[in-house]
Design a protein around this motif. Sequence first.
Motif, PDB file in Angstrom:
ATOM      1  N   LYS A  16      36.583  29.491 -24.263  1.00 46.50           N
ATOM      2  CA  LYS A  16      34.944  28.076 -24.332  1.00 46.50           C
ATOM      3  C   LYS A  16      36.009  26.721 -24.698  1.00 46.50           C
ATOM      4  O   LYS A  16      36.136  25.451 -24.151  1.00 46.50           O
ATOM      5  N   GLU A  17      36.968  26.618 -25.416  1.00 49.58           N
ATOM      6  CA  GLU A  17      37.990  26.433 -25.393  1.00 49.58           C
ATOM      7  C   GLU A  17      38.168  25.122 -24.049  1.00 49.58           C
ATOM      8  O   GLU A  17      38.324  23.798 -23.758  1.00 49.58           O
ATOM      9  N   PHE A  18      39.574  26.382 -23.213  1.00 46.61           N
ATOM     10  CA  PHE A  18      39.546  25.899 -22.215  1.00 46.61           C
ATOM     11  C   PHE A  18      38.752  25.307 -20.931  1.00 46.61           C
ATOM     12  O   PHE A  18      39.160  24.317 -20.158  1.00 46.61           O
ATOM     13  N   GLU A  49      42.601  17.097 -26.371  1.00 52.44           N
ATOM     14  CA  GLU A  49      42.126  17.464 -27.342  1.00 52.44           C
ATOM     15  C   GLU A  49      41.772  19.252 -26.883  1.00 52.44           C
ATOM     16  O   GLU A  49      42.045  20.391 -28.082  1.00 52.44           O
ATOM     17  N   GLU A  50      40.763  19.395 -26.099  1.00 53.40           N
ATOM     18  CA  GLU A  50      40.616  20.437 -26.097  1.00 53.40           C
ATOM     19  C   GLU A  50      41.653  21.762 -25.790  1.00 53.40           C
ATOM     20  O   GLU A  50      41.054  22.832 -26.208  1.00 53.40           O
ATOM     21  N   ARG A  51      42.519  21.310 -24.976  1.00 53.05           N
ATOM     22  CA  ARG A  51      43.355  22.240 -24.587  1.00 53.05           C
ATOM     23  C   ARG A  51      44.519  22.735 -25.797  1.00 53.05           C
ATOM     24  O   ARG A  51      44.320  24.219 -26.465  1.00 53.05           O
ATOM     25  N   ASP A  52      44.330  21.672 -27.048  1.00 53.13           N
ATOM     26  CA  ASP A  52      44.465  21.658 -28.201  1.00 53.13           C
ATOM     27  C   ASP A  52      43.891  22.787 -29.419  1.00 53.13           C
ATOM     28  O   ASP A  52      44.901  23.320 -29.566  1.00 53.13           O
ATOM     29  N   HIS A  53      42.425  22.608 -28.891  1.00 49.36           N
ATOM     30  CA  HIS A  53      41.720  23.791 -29.872  1.00 49.36           C
ATOM     31  C   HIS A  53      42.143  25.020 -28.893  1.00 49.36           C
ATOM     32  O   HIS A  53      42.589  25.924 -30.069  1.00 49.36           O
ATOM     33  N   ALA A  54      42.298  25.492 -27.791  1.00 50.98           N
ATOM     34  CA  ALA A  54      42.860  26.540 -27.336  1.00 50.98           C
ATOM     35  C   ALA A  54      43.729  27.300 -27.844  1.00 50.98           C
ATOM     36  O   ALA A  54      43.662  28.714 -28.068  1.00 50.98           O
ATOM     37  N   GLU A 126      35.932  19.508 -37.971  1.00 51.37           N
ATOM     38  CA  GLU A 126      35.971  19.224 -36.408  1.00 51.37           C
ATOM     39  C   GLU A 126      34.369  18.464 -35.135  1.00 51.37           C
ATOM     40  O   GLU A 126      34.671  17.746 -34.938  1.00 51.37           O
ATOM     41  N   GLN A 127      34.241  19.634 -35.289  1.00 44.27           N
ATOM     42  CA  GLN A 127      32.842  19.873 -34.840  1.00 44.27           C
ATOM     43  C   GLN A 127      31.818  18.638 -35.104  1.00 44.27           C
ATOM     44  O   GLN A 127      30.750  17.399 -33.712  1.00 44.27           O
ATOM     45  N   CYS A 128      31.961  18.147 -36.355  1.00 41.46           N
ATOM     46  CA  CYS A 128      31.058  17.493 -37.172  1.00 41.46           C
ATOM     47  C   CYS A 128      31.436  16.272 -36.348  1.00 41.46           C
ATOM     48  O   CYS A 128      30.660  14.948 -36.191  1.00 41.46           O
TER      49      CYS A 128
HETATM   50 MG    MG Z   1      36.173  22.103 -28.465  1.00 37.43          MG
END
Ligand code: MG
Length: 170
Positions: A16-18, A49-54, A126-128
Motif C-alpha cells: 500500500k505504501e509503494f 516519503e511513501e517509499r520510505d514508509h514502505a 505521521e498520518q495526522c
Molecule cells: Mg505513507
Amino acid sequence: MLNEKIAKLLNEQVNKEFYSAYLYLSFSSYFDSKGLNGFANWYMIQAQEERDHAMLFYKYLQNNGEIVVLEAIEKPDKTFGNLIDPLKAGLEHEEYVTALINNIYSAADEIKDYRTMQFLDWFIKEQCEEEANANDLITKMELFGTDPRGLYMFNSELAARSYSAPSLSL
Ligand code: MG
C-alpha cells in the motif's frame, strides 16, 4: 516471529505504501504536464516519503524474522478535470491509509502485540500530519488557485519543499 494475521497486514502495508508512492508520482507527472513545477516537486518528495514508509514496514518485518512478499503494485489510473482534483484525491487517499494503519493497530491491540503497537505509533502521528498537509493544500488552492498570480506564488512555495529522511529508523 509475529502473529500470522499481523504479519499479513504489515506485508500488505508494504504494498500500500509503494502504491502511495506510485499515486503521488502520477500527481507529480500531472502537475509537470501543466507547467506547475512546484506542485510536481511537492508530490515527487511525497512519493519519496511513501517509499520510505514502505521500507520501514519492510525492515520491521525483516527484523522480526518474516519473509517479505513483494506483490504487484496497482496502477494509478485517476484522471483529473482540474488542478484541485489531485489534491482532493490525495486527502481521500491519506484518510484511507489512516484507516489501514488503525486497522493494524487494532489487530495488534487485540492480541497484545505491544511491539507492533509501538512501531505503529510513529505512523499514527505521521498520518495526522499527512492529512493536515493534504487539507492545507486544498484550502490554499481554494483561496489562491483561481487567481493566476496567487497560483504562481503557491507554486513557488511548493517548489521550496525539500526531502528529509523520516525521523523513525529501524
Ligand atoms: Mg505513507
